[in-house]
Design an enzyme around this catalytic site. Structure first.
Site, PDB file in Angstrom:
ATOM      1  CG  HIS A   1      -1.833   1.158   1.335  1.00  9.31           C
ATOM      2  ND1 HIS A   1      -3.165   1.079   1.008  1.00  9.31           N
ATOM      3  CD2 HIS A   1      -1.629   2.451   1.724  1.00  9.31           C
ATOM      4  CE1 HIS A   1      -3.736   2.257   1.185  1.00  9.31           C
ATOM      5  NE2 HIS A   1      -2.823   3.101   1.621  1.00  9.31           N
ATOM      6  CD  GLU A   2       1.657   3.320   3.717  1.00  7.92           C
ATOM      7  OE1 GLU A   2       1.759   4.422   3.139  1.00  7.92           O
ATOM      8  OE2 GLU A   2       0.666   3.028   4.415  1.00  7.92           O
TER       9      GLU A   2
ATOM     10  CG  HIS B   1       0.474   6.199  -0.800  1.00 12.41           C
ATOM     11  ND1 HIS B   1      -0.651   6.780  -1.357  1.00 12.41           N
ATOM     12  CD2 HIS B   1       0.062   5.621   0.362  1.00 12.41           C
ATOM     13  CE1 HIS B   1      -1.689   6.568  -0.574  1.00 12.41           C
ATOM     14  NE2 HIS B   1      -1.294   5.859   0.469  1.00 12.41           N
TER      15      HIS B   1
ATOM     16  CD  GLU C   1      -4.459   7.180   1.689  1.00 12.91           C
ATOM     17  OE1 GLU C   1      -4.236   5.976   1.496  1.00 12.91           O
ATOM     18  OE2 GLU C   1      -3.669   7.940   2.282  1.00 12.91           O
TER      19      GLU C   1
END
Length: 816
Positions: A477-478, A481, A500
């Site tokens: 997930h990170e 980004h 997000e």
């Protein structure tokens, strides 16, 4: 939650007048003081005039009214004790001659060794300047620079005499200019240097930042801003292009968290939330104010300084017990993405590898050709998308840091997962936008599972427990980004789903690739996670204000600002919004819906094109949606339109109708396996306490972590569960050793059914998993059971002093 929200309490103002003047580069020179819990020093801001000239007829418009009604009296500061020497510790080496500050004779060179741009010590001075500005208020004819600022003690503001840098004349082709015009011309020429001269440009910035002051500037502060003016300067065009601000943070500043790590050692980190970085340094916070930065930070020699920087900085000893660290970035980014962490972090190095992990290889071939020949659409900077070697680098250099007590678990889990997750991301989207990555296990009071900033990821210790599943998905997930949220940012921060929603959608895709799952297995895993998110979305919609469920609250005004460039972030200060996931979940389901409608092959091809087209830029929702629809042949657009998507998904509260129809028609394979196990547990719970000898014992299958979460959520819907059933549940699945997502549901079961033998596990969760435990406090209080309420208050008292401010505020409202 109240249906009506208070804009004066909930909206975060962005005060900077970015339409008139823009910060292009920051140079920070800071000292970290743990004994006073402050960071102090100076910041030099380099400007260029904005696109909208100031209107002489309306001089008061420069400073957008803040929530305070106080009048702003511009003043020069009281005598301050700002240091007069600057013990800067980095060294630069360029192809040009060395620079020096007039009268100082200290030289610095910039070097790029082994691709890491390491630093060596040099010292240089900075001259204190006499106050040479009038302290009186000269009316409203002067241009006023407005910076976003809060919880800072501003000591002095001065213009920087960049013309005093020896050798700077090579930037000025008009030496006949008078001093003030010459200073502005120097900065303009410095900013116009091409990307291939980035080392030289950073060198110029560094030396200019050390130049002496040439006159103090008048300044005033209010709750949200710092306002600066120079007497007799009526327009932004004539305002100084380089100013230095001496300042000190406050211990209670909302951008900076002073705490202890899991080993009990003091540390400090910044979150950029909920008020972004304005309590760390005066800055321009609207996303359009994209800038580069370099920073020198001094701290005790026993500490490690990590920062959003392109270089793997190494410490330089200044004197006994004190070291200096220097970082820089060359890719323009919003100031809110700047992050720093200082503590006794240990770098985790590879140990003996076990074979029972996600994979044994550390690199995978790319699935598609990601080479592009088109010119990038962003401002000029050294871009990796135009670097042939970067486009094929599937695993970028990375380091893992953590408190000493977590060294082993990080080595066993996080360190071995990182290359697989990075490679998986590259196989899906192509070129990594950033050249390197540090991952830090952040202290226990960190209020979420993770946070991404350029070159630096914060990860909660909660991700380390149980199997590698939660750690892998959160890391994915990170990493996502890096593309969505950092390399591509939202032009209006109310459109959080652009960051997000994409990261939530891509974490499943990356994680399946990192595990090298077969297509059918990957699909089943992703359907199971969609089922869990569907349940969470339904809960959020039922328990939150409608205003907070809208992904595009500004509608047709999205991206608009005032004439000066100021705006607000809707509901940005509402502490409850911090714990909501609507923008994650609805954004995720929108992207999933679109992928199914257009087909994954077309969809991911479009994503890669989108990343290459818009990296380094700010976007609105329609930029992505229009490209996607144009990517699909007109006859196959399936009645999709930007307007319909806005109406159904982004500009309305509640659950979108297309999603409701999709979920009703879906059958999940892994979910059906869970349903079978639920039936068995209900049957066990209904049996009398004394079983007959011939009664058949139930056999329970081994479940994946996500299946366990779903199982426990369904059991939470049961009116009552016997203690023996809960004990059997705990023993069958070894629940105390599962990951934090599973343990959270298990703690909910303990609370709901007053399973006193499990109260110790609830206490451990509330103290060790603070970023996930806020909801449990509410459950403990709602039960109206005195023992549970005492447990909640006891845990809160133990963690309150270290707890994140927003979390503490929400919990306090629950308990008292």
């Amino acid at each position: 939650m109240d249906d009506k929200l208070d804009p004066l309490r909930d909206d975060l103002p962005l005060m900077a007048n970015t339409s008139h003047i823009l910060v292009k580069h920051y140079v920070l020179d800071l000292d970290v003081h743990f004994e006073t819990r402050t960071i102090e020093g100076s910041i030099v801001l380099f400007f260029e005039p904005g696109n909208r000239p100031r209107k002489p007829s309306s001089p008061s418009e420069e400073a957008v009214p803040s929530k305070s009604n106080k009048s702003h009296e511009f003043r020069t500061p009281e005598p301050c004790h700002a240091p007069v020497t600057n013990t800067r510790t980095f060294s630069y080496k360029t192809g040009c001659n060395d620079f020096e500050i007039c009268g100082k004779g200290k030289k610095e060179t910039f070097s790029d060794r082994d691709g890491n741009h390491d630093n060596q010590q040099q010292t240089s001075g900075i001259s204190g300047s006499k106050c040479c500005c009038d302290t009186g208020h000269h009316g409203s004819a002067d241009f006023v620079l407005v910076l976003d600022c809060c919880d800072l003690s501003v000591l002095k503001v001065e213009e920087v005499d960049v013309a005093a840098v020896a050798g700077i004349e090579r930037l000025t082709r008009s030496p006949q200019l008078v001093s003030e015009e010459r200073r502005n011309w120097i900065i303009r020429e410095l900013m116009s240097l091409p990307a291939d001269r980035w080392r030289e440009q950073l060198d110029y910035y560094a030396h200019c930042s050390q130049a002496p002051g040439c006159g103090e500037l008048l300044f005033a502060t209010d709750m949200w801003s710092l306002q600066i003016r120079k007497t007799g300067v009526p327009t932004a065009t004539d305002f100084p292009r380089a100013i230095r601000i001496w300042y000190r943070t406050k211990p209670e500043g909302r951008s900076v968290t002073w705490t202890s790590d899991q080993s009990g050692r003091p540390c400090v980190y910044t979150m950029g939330s909920p008020i972004n970085n304005r309590a760390l340094f005066p800055c321009q916070e609207p996303p359009v104010a994209m800038s580069t930065w370099q920073a020198t930070v001094r701290a005790a020699a026993s500490l490690v300084v990590l920062m959003s920087g392109e270089n793997s900085a190494k410490p330089t000893q200044l004197r006994e017990g004190c070291s200096s660290w220097h970082y820089y970035v060359t890719m323009p980014m919003p100031a809110s993405t700047f992050t720093i962490a200082v503590g006794s972090w240990a770098e985790i190095h590879p140990g003996a590898c076990s074979s029972n992990d996600v994979a044994t290889e550390t690199a995978y071939p790319s699935k598609a050709d990601f080479s592009y020949t088109a010119v990038c659409g962003h401002l000029d900077y050294p871009c990796r998308f135009q670097n042939a070697s970067a486009t094929t680098q599937n695993v970028i250099p990375h380091r893992v840091f953590a408190p000493v007590c977590l060294r082993d678990v990080c080595q066993e889990t996080l360190l071995r997962l990182a290359p697989h997750c990075l490679s998986a991301a590259h196989s899906i989207l192509g070129t990594h936008p950033f050249s390197r990555l540090d991952v830090l296990i952040i202290p226990a009071n960190f209020p979420s599972l993770g946070m991404a900033s350029p070159h630096l990821i914060f990860l909660s210790q909660s991700a380390l427990t149980g199997s590698s599943h939660l750690c892998g998905t959160r890391l994915c997930h990170e990493i996502a980004h890096s593309w969505f949220g950092l390399a591509i940012g939202a032009r209006d921060w109310t459109e959080e789903w652009l960051s997000e929603g994409f990261a939530t959608y891509l974490e499943d895709v990356f994680w399946a690739e990192a595990q090298q799952l077969a297509p059918l297995e990957a699909q089943e895993q992703q359907e199971l996670r969609a089922c869990l998110r569907w349940r969470r979305l339904q809960e959020e919609v039922q328990n939150s204000a409608e205003e907070l469920q809208v992904l595009r609250p500004n509608k047709e005004k999205t991206g608009h600002t005032s004439d000066v460039g100021a705006s607000v972030i809707r509901h940005g200060l509402n502490p409850e919004k911090t714990f909501m996931q609507v923008h994650y979940l609805k954004g995720y389901f929108l992207l999933r819906f679109l992928a199914k409608r257009v087909g994954e092959e077309i969809y991911f091809s479009c994503l890669r094109t989108f990343v290459h087209t818009f990296h380094g830029q700010l976007i609105l929702s329609q930029d992505f949606l229009r490209m996607l629809l144009e990517y699909i042949p007109e006859g196959k657009r399936l009645e999709l339109s930007v307007e319909n998507i806005f109406q159904d998904w982004l500009e309305s509260s509640g659950i979108p109708q297309p999603l409701t129809r999709e979920r009703k028609a879906l059958k999940d394979g892994l979910k059906q396996q869970v349903v079978t196990q639920i039936t068995k547990w209900i049957r066990v719970n209904r049996r009398p306490s004394k079983r007959k000898r011939r009664e058949k014992r139930e056999v329970f299958e081994k479940l994946l972590p996500d299946q366990l979460v779903l199982l426990l959520e369904h059991l939470l819907e049961q009116k009552s569960l016997h203690p023996r059933t809960l004990q059997s549940l705990q023993r069958t699945y070894n629940l105390p050793k599962q990951d934090a997502e599973v343990r959270h549901r298990w703690c909910e079961l303990i609370v709901k059914h007053k399973y006193t033998r499990g109260y110790g596990q609830v206490e451990d969760f509330l103290q060790g998993d603070q970023g996930m435990g806020v909801y449990l406090y509410g459950e403990l209080m709602v039960s109206e059971d005195s023992e549970q309420q005492q447990l909640a208050r006891r845990c809160f008292e133990l963690t309150r002093a270290q707890m994140d401010r927003a979390s503490a505020q929400v919990v306090a409202e629950m308990l008292f």
